[in-house]
Design a protein around this motif. Sequence first.
Motif: not given
Length: 70
Positions: A41-54
Amino acid sequence: MGERLRKLGIRLAQTRSTALFQLSNELPAAVLARNLGIDITVAVKWQRASAGNRAAYAAEISRRTTAEQT
């Protein structure tokens, strides 16, 4: 070692966040979680923060004119 880095002006928390941000932009959340030992869940949050809505990003890129892309 942390004290030596601080004396050199290197902020450890900021550097760690920058590294996680970059990695999460390049790796899938599952790979990031497994390799760094963090919760998915932490990794998903980081990914969303860095990539936004692809999907939104891809749509925006496709609408750009050639002049805007350079």
